[in-house]
Design a protein around this motif. Structure first.
Motif, PDB file in Angstrom:
ATOM      1  N   GLU A  27       1.082  -0.696  -0.470  1.00 11.17           N
ATOM      2  CA  GLU A  27       0.088   0.014   0.028  1.00 11.17           C
ATOM      3  C   GLU A  27       0.472   1.293  -0.140  1.00 11.17           C
ATOM      4  OE1 GLU A  27      -4.230  -0.645   2.531  1.00 11.17           O
ATOM      5  OE2 GLU A  27      -2.403   0.158   3.690  1.00 11.17           O
ATOM      6  N   LEU A  28       0.673   1.964  -1.035  1.00 16.57           N
ATOM      7  CA  LEU A  28       1.145   3.289  -1.246  1.00 16.57           C
ATOM      8  C   LEU A  28       0.171   4.696  -1.114  1.00 16.57           C
ATOM      9  CD1 LEU A  28       4.224   2.324  -3.048  1.00 16.57           C
ATOM     10  CD2 LEU A  28       4.701   2.620  -1.140  1.00 16.57           C
ATOM     11  N   LEU A  31       1.467  10.104  -3.259  1.00 16.57           N
ATOM     12  CA  LEU A  31       3.158  11.178  -3.285  1.00 16.57           C
ATOM     13  C   LEU A  31       4.326  10.282  -2.722  1.00 16.57           C
ATOM     14  CD1 LEU A  31       2.304  14.437  -1.926  1.00 16.57           C
ATOM     15  CD2 LEU A  31       2.834  13.962  -4.457  1.00 16.57           C
ATOM     16  N   GLN A  32       3.799   8.650  -2.259  1.00 11.72           N
ATOM     17  CA  GLN A  32       4.923   7.861  -1.929  1.00 11.72           C
ATOM     18  C   GLN A  32       5.135   7.093  -2.868  1.00 11.72           C
ATOM     19  OE1 GLN A  32       2.937   5.837   1.266  1.00 11.72           O
ATOM     20  NE2 GLN A  32       5.092   5.809   2.501  1.00 11.72           N
ATOM     21  N   LEU A  33       4.597   6.901  -4.003  1.00  9.65           N
ATOM     22  CA  LEU A  33       4.685   6.497  -5.797  1.00  9.65           C
ATOM     23  C   LEU A  33       5.967   6.643  -6.239  1.00  9.65           C
ATOM     24  CD1 LEU A  33       1.188   4.914  -5.844  1.00  9.65           C
ATOM     25  CD2 LEU A  33       2.780   3.634  -6.051  1.00  9.65           C
ATOM     26  N   VAL A  34       4.975   8.186  -6.314  1.00  3.14           N
ATOM     27  CA  VAL A  34       6.270   9.779  -7.036  1.00  3.14           C
ATOM     28  C   VAL A  34       7.151   8.994  -6.429  1.00  3.14           C
ATOM     29  CG1 VAL A  34       6.277  12.115  -7.438  1.00  3.14           C
ATOM     30  CG2 VAL A  34       4.085  11.069  -7.732  1.00  3.14           C
ATOM     31  N   SER A  61      -8.806   1.666  -3.816  1.00  2.16           N
ATOM     32  CA  SER A  61      -7.761   3.045  -2.946  1.00  2.16           C
ATOM     33  C   SER A  61      -9.026   2.900  -1.477  1.00  2.16           C
ATOM     34  CB  SER A  61      -7.748   3.986  -3.701  1.00  2.16           C
ATOM     35  OG  SER A  61      -8.929   5.156  -3.996  1.00  2.16           O
ATOM     36  N   THR A  62      -8.559   3.708  -0.553  1.00  6.72           N
ATOM     37  CA  THR A  62      -9.055   3.465   0.410  1.00  6.72           C
ATOM     38  C   THR A  62      -8.717   4.801   1.011  1.00  6.72           C
ATOM     39  OG1 THR A  62      -7.264   2.124   2.241  1.00  6.72           O
ATOM     40  CG2 THR A  62      -9.254   0.851   1.282  1.00  6.72           C
ATOM     41  N   LEU A  63      -9.399   5.393   1.518  1.00  9.81           N
ATOM     42  CA  LEU A  63      -9.499   6.530   2.240  1.00  9.81           C
ATOM     43  C   LEU A  63      -8.874   6.732   3.260  1.00  9.81           C
ATOM     44  CD1 LEU A  63      -9.285   9.941   1.207  1.00  9.81           C
ATOM     45  CD2 LEU A  63     -12.262   9.907   1.716  1.00  9.81           C
ATOM     46  N   ARG A  76      -5.184   8.956   0.431  1.00 11.74           N
ATOM     47  CA  ARG A  76      -6.027   8.232  -0.585  1.00 11.74           C
ATOM     48  C   ARG A  76      -4.506   6.635  -0.647  1.00 11.74           C
ATOM     49  NH1 ARG A  76     -10.594   6.736  -2.349  1.00 11.74           N
ATOM     50  NH2 ARG A  76     -11.230   8.730  -2.082  1.00 11.74           N
ATOM     51  N   LEU A  77      -5.102   6.315   0.607  1.00 10.82           N
ATOM     52  CA  LEU A  77      -3.618   4.614  -0.390  1.00 10.82           C
ATOM     53  C   LEU A  77      -4.495   3.495  -1.480  1.00 10.82           C
ATOM     54  CD1 LEU A  77      -3.466   3.349   3.093  1.00 10.82           C
ATOM     55  CD2 LEU A  77      -1.755   3.771   2.281  1.00 10.82           C
TER      56      LEU A  77
END
Length: 104
Positions: A27-28, A31-34, A61-63, A76-77
């Motif tokens: 789960e990311l 901005l962690q993906l970026v 995705s989950t909020l 959002r994850l």
């Protein structure tokens, strides 16, 4: 206006990268993906890509609740779905058969 036909199951290079990152870490946040992409994903386009992938069923995705006491918006994850994992596996195995250099 939405198309009566679902999108063909395709993967763009950005979508492939997002799935690869989500398979490494379940789960990311966007901005962690970026950050994890080392410059290959941009802040301005990552959420468009994530939205498209969620429509196709590749990710979910989950909020998350807003941080308490600090203020700010809920985040959002994102996580890969079983379809997303299968697409990644099929796409990468097919790519390595077609272009053996990719498997190295």
């Amino acid at each position: 206006m939405s198309s009566p036909h679902p999108r063909l199951l395709t993967l763009s290079p950005k979508e492939l990268l997002v799935l690869e990152l989500l398979l490494r870490q379940p789960e990311l946040y966007g901005l962690q993906l970026v950050a994890a992409s080392k410059g290959r994903l941009k802040r301005g386009t990552v959420y468009v890509t994530l939205g498209r992938m969620e429509e196709k069923g590749y990710i979910t995705s989950t909020l998350e609740a807003a941080p308490s006491g600090v203020g700010g918006l809920p985040r959002r994850l994102y996580a890969a779905t079983p379809l997303g994992r299968r697409m990644f596996a099929a796409w990468t195995s097919g790519a390595t058969q077609l272009v053996p250099e990719l498997g190295r």
